[in-house]
Design an enzyme around this catalytic site. Structure first.
Site, PDB file in Angstrom:
ATOM      1  N   ASN A   1       0.817  -1.219   0.000  1.00 37.87           N
ATOM      2  CA  ASN A   1       0.000   0.000   0.000  1.00 37.87           C
ATOM      3  C   ASN A   1       0.854   1.274   0.000  1.00 37.87           C
ATOM      4  OD1 ASN A   1       0.881  -0.061   2.633  1.00 37.87           O
ATOM      5  ND2 ASN A   1      -1.113  -0.514   3.521  1.00 37.87           N
TER       6      ASN A   1
ATOM      7  N   ARG B   1       3.465   7.454  11.334  1.00 36.66           N
ATOM      8  CA  ARG B   1       2.922   6.999  12.616  1.00 36.66           C
ATOM      9  C   ARG B   1       2.772   8.213  13.514  1.00 36.66           C
ATOM     10  NH1 ARG B   1       1.357   3.377  10.195  1.00 36.66           N
ATOM     11  NH2 ARG B   1       1.798   1.161  10.424  1.00 36.66           N
TER      12      ARG B   1
ATOM     13  N   GLN C   1      -5.118   3.843  18.351  1.00 32.20           N
ATOM     14  CA  GLN C   1      -6.132   3.689  17.311  1.00 32.20           C
ATOM     15  C   GLN C   1      -7.106   2.589  17.725  1.00 32.20           C
ATOM     16  OE1 GLN C   1      -3.712   5.262  13.399  1.00 32.20           O
ATOM     17  NE2 GLN C   1      -4.263   3.145  13.469  1.00 32.20           N
TER      18      GLN C   1
ATOM     19  N   HIS D   1      -7.373   6.328   9.938  1.00 29.78           N
ATOM     20  CA  HIS D   1      -6.222   5.658   9.302  1.00 29.78           C
ATOM     21  C   HIS D   1      -6.715   4.881   8.067  1.00 29.78           C
ATOM     22  CE1 HIS D   1      -2.247   3.288  10.161  1.00 29.78           C
ATOM     23  NE2 HIS D   1      -2.358   3.674   8.913  1.00 29.78           N
TER      24      HIS D   1
HETATM   25  P1  NDP Z   1      10.487   1.926   3.712  1.00 24.83           P
HETATM   26  O1  NDP Z   1      11.097   0.878   4.590  1.00 24.83           O
HETATM   27  O2  NDP Z   1      10.483   1.738   2.255  1.00 24.83           O
HETATM   28  O3  NDP Z   1      11.152   3.326   3.996  1.00 24.83           O
HETATM   29  C1  NDP Z   1      11.438   3.788   5.269  1.00 24.83           C
HETATM   30  C2  NDP Z   1      12.609   4.738   5.130  1.00 24.83           C
HETATM   31  O4  NDP Z   1      12.787   5.363   6.380  1.00 24.83           O
HETATM   32  C3  NDP Z   1      13.923   4.054   4.772  1.00 24.83           C
HETATM   33  O5  NDP Z   1      14.491   4.740   3.669  1.00 24.83           O
HETATM   34  C4  NDP Z   1      14.748   4.220   6.045  1.00 24.83           C
HETATM   35  O6  NDP Z   1      16.115   4.410   5.834  1.00 24.83           O
HETATM   36  C5  NDP Z   1      14.192   5.523   6.551  1.00 24.83           C
HETATM   37  N1  NDP Z   1      14.456   5.776   7.954  1.00 24.83           N
HETATM   38  C6  NDP Z   1      14.379   4.945   8.991  1.00 24.83           C
HETATM   39  N2  NDP Z   1      14.674   5.589  10.121  1.00 24.83           N
HETATM   40  C7  NDP Z   1      14.967   6.870   9.776  1.00 24.83           C
HETATM   41  C8  NDP Z   1      15.374   8.010  10.512  1.00 24.83           C
HETATM   42  N3  NDP Z   1      15.556   7.945  11.836  1.00 24.83           N
HETATM   43  N4  NDP Z   1      15.577   9.170   9.844  1.00 24.83           N
HETATM   44  C9  NDP Z   1      15.426   9.217   8.499  1.00 24.83           C
HETATM   45  N5  NDP Z   1      15.043   8.153   7.758  1.00 24.83           N
HETATM   46  C10 NDP Z   1      14.818   7.005   8.389  1.00 24.83           C
HETATM   47  O7  NDP Z   1       9.004   2.099   4.280  1.00 24.83           O
HETATM   48  P2  NDP Z   1       7.728   2.685   3.534  1.00 24.83           P
HETATM   49  O8  NDP Z   1       8.120   3.897   2.784  1.00 24.83           O
HETATM   50  O9  NDP Z   1       7.003   1.604   2.823  1.00 24.83           O
HETATM   51  O10 NDP Z   1       6.824   3.068   4.793  1.00 24.83           O
HETATM   52  C11 NDP Z   1       7.249   4.073   5.710  1.00 24.83           C
HETATM   53  C12 NDP Z   1       6.336   4.056   6.924  1.00 24.83           C
HETATM   54  O11 NDP Z   1       5.043   4.497   6.525  1.00 24.83           O
HETATM   55  C13 NDP Z   1       6.088   2.674   7.533  1.00 24.83           C
HETATM   56  O12 NDP Z   1       7.079   2.334   8.479  1.00 24.83           O
HETATM   57  C14 NDP Z   1       4.748   2.832   8.191  1.00 24.83           C
HETATM   58  O13 NDP Z   1       4.894   3.220   9.535  1.00 24.83           O
HETATM   59  C15 NDP Z   1       4.095   3.953   7.402  1.00 24.83           C
HETATM   60  N6  NDP Z   1       2.950   3.448   6.640  1.00 24.83           N
HETATM   61  C16 NDP Z   1       1.748   4.038   6.827  1.00 24.83           C
HETATM   62  C17 NDP Z   1       0.649   3.568   6.168  1.00 24.83           C
HETATM   63  C18 NDP Z   1      -0.672   4.221   6.323  1.00 24.83           C
HETATM   64  O14 NDP Z   1      -1.672   3.602   5.985  1.00 24.83           O
HETATM   65  N7  NDP Z   1      -0.741   5.450   6.767  1.00 24.83           N
HETATM   66  C19 NDP Z   1       0.711   2.381   5.295  1.00 24.83           C
HETATM   67  C20 NDP Z   1       2.054   1.944   5.048  1.00 24.83           C
HETATM   68  C21 NDP Z   1       3.125   2.425   5.746  1.00 24.83           C
HETATM   69  P3  NDP Z   1      17.131   3.320   5.272  1.00 24.83           P
HETATM   70  O15 NDP Z   1      16.373   2.184   4.706  1.00 24.83           O
HETATM   71  O16 NDP Z   1      17.873   4.112   4.249  1.00 24.83           O
HETATM   72  O17 NDP Z   1      17.920   2.917   6.437  1.00 24.83           O
END
Ligand code: NDP
Length: 395
Positions: A147, A285, A314, A333
């Site tokens: 998603n 989140r 939630q 959400h």
């Molecule tokens: P990804 O794993 O593709 O991307 C997460 C990114 O966050 C990675 O590039 C990671 O870095 C980076 N990251 C982690 N910690 C940090 C930090 N402290 N500072 C900066 N960057 C950081 O996840 P998605 O993009 O698929 O999803 C992101 C979040 O969105 C999920 O964890 C979830 O909580 C939320 N989400 C919400 C949904 C909703 O319905 N609202 C549905 C789906 C997801 P790197 O990998 O480079 O280490």
């Protein structure tokens, strides 16, 4: 034979099944990075049907019962007398969606001796205490990419809704008015603004890509820098941390996972370092922001708007201040649970279950915790330990 405990959000108040607005959903070939779509042996539900609520059962009942498993479906997930807590004691597998999370706290995991697999139908497994899962040998998986684009579209929509003052303007016409000055006194063009994303993962990158045609100046921060090719293509400015990014932008969209490093990242101090009149959209989140700091900043005018679809807990209480704080564009959400997304994560859940029962490895890109440690995408995105674990008291 396994007992599967499936926690889903309640059916629509207007009943189930709903009257659908469209007859089908588009068929995708693959995800943007080439990752293949979920591939269970069979899809025996109707893609585009409401699968994420209790009666939809993620389309799993026929498959599970034919194989002799027991499926318990409930939306009653909170408190010691909930169906979830009662059934958890004898469950082998728990499935829940982040939209209606069955919080798997350390205390609950300690009371679930048979639990071996926790599936997040969607993305984001922070409702599971990952440290407790690690120490109890529970495998935690989610459906990476299922998603991501759904959320990216929602975030872009909310950026535009806030900056253009869409929701208050809509309210005027619904209520019989034609109040142009009232509608436009907080309306701006996005064009020319500086817009930044916190984390350029799957969702963050999709947001950047979708915003580029609006002729904005794009910024991002992430633990790892993107390739020079992408930075050039989208005209991105990299910042080493959130503190640097927020000082440079007018709009921030948050896309990092919730873990100890990001817990309450947007507190009074960080928000007060932003330009007056900045906007924040948070579809990642809720606890990445400090709830009351957001309210204070909207009331003082430090923030011009806040939108998103993630709350804590939630569902939120009826008197949660984000329901009524000024200039908010909050939704429940929902961003990752469009009918389109549901078809993908329902198929992903079935694929995971098929692999689990056949003792085949689950795709690396779905793993968060496996074999007593962070694994797969979990090893890249999460950190073990710390105050963001559910039930740890650090809220
Ligand atoms: P990804 O794993 O593709 O991307 C997460 C990114 O966050 C990675 O590039 C990671 O870095 C980076 N990251 C982690 N910690 C940090 C930090 N402290 N500072 C900066 N960057 C950081 O996840 P998605 O993009 O698929 O999803 C992101 C979040 O969105 C999920 O964890 C979830 O909580 C939320 N989400 C919400 C949904 C909703 O319905 N609202 C549905 C789906 C997801 P790197 O990998 O480079 O280490």
């Amino acid at each position: 034979m396994a007992k599967i405990l499936l926690v889903l959000y309640p059916d629509s108040v207007t009943g189930y099944p709903p009257k659908y607005a469209r007859d089908s959903i588009p068929v995708l070939d693959s995800y943007p990075d080439g990752q293949t779509l979920p591939s269970p042996s069979v899809i025996d539900f109707t893609p585009g049907a409401l699968l994420g609520s209790v009666s939809g059962e993620l389309g799993l009942r026929r498959f599970l019962e034919a194989a002799g498993h027991e499926l318990v479906v409930t939306s009653d997930k909170d408190g010691p007398n909930s169906v979830f807590e009662r059934e958890l004691a004898s469950a082998d597998i728990v499935i829940s969606q982040p939209f209606w999370p069955a919080y798997l706290t350390a205390e609950r995991i300690a009371k679930a001796p048979k639990l071996k697999l926790a599936i997040t139908a969607g993305i984001g497994s922070d409702h599971v205490d990952l440290d407790a899962a690690i120490s109890h040998g529970i495998t935690v998986v989610e459906e990476t990419y299922s998603n991501s684009i759904s959320v990216a579209e929602h975030a872009v929509m909310q950026v535009l809704a806030l900056v253009r003052n869409y929701l208050p303007s809509h309210e005027w016409v619904v209520n019989g008015g034609w109040n142009i000055a009232d509608s436009v006194e907080r309306a701006y063009d996005l064009e020319g603004m500086n817009v930044g994303v916190i984390a350029a993962g799957r969702i963050g990158r999709a947001v950047l890509r979708r915003l580029a045609p609006f002729d904005v100046r794009l910024h991002y921060t992430d633990k790892n820098r993107l390739s020079p090719e992408i930075e050039r293509e989208l005209g991105l400015t990299f910042h080493p941390d959130a503190a640097s990014l927020v000082r440079a932008v007018d709009v921030v969209s948050i896309h990092a996972p919730l873990h100890p490093e990001t817990y309450h990242l947007f507190d009074d101090a960080l928000i007060s370092s932003m330009k007056r009149g900045s906007y924040i959209v948070n579809t990642a989140r809720a606890e990445i922001t400090d709830r009351d700091a957001i309210v204070r900043a909207l009331e003082s005018g430090q923030l011009a708007g806040y939108a998103g679809d993630v709350w804590y807990p939630q569902p939120p209480a009826a008197d949660h201040p984000w329901r009524t704080m000024p200039h908010n564009g909050m939704t429940p959400h929902v961003s990752g649970s469009t009918l389109s997304a549901q078809a993908r994560y329902a198929a992903g859940t079935r694929e995971i279950l098929e692999d689990w029962f056949a003792d085949r490895p689950i795709r690396e890109e779905y793993l968060i915790v496996d074999g007593g440690q962070l694994a797969g995408v979990g090893a890249a995105s999460y950190t073990a330990g710390g105050e963001s674990s559910p039930g740890s008291g650090g809220k």
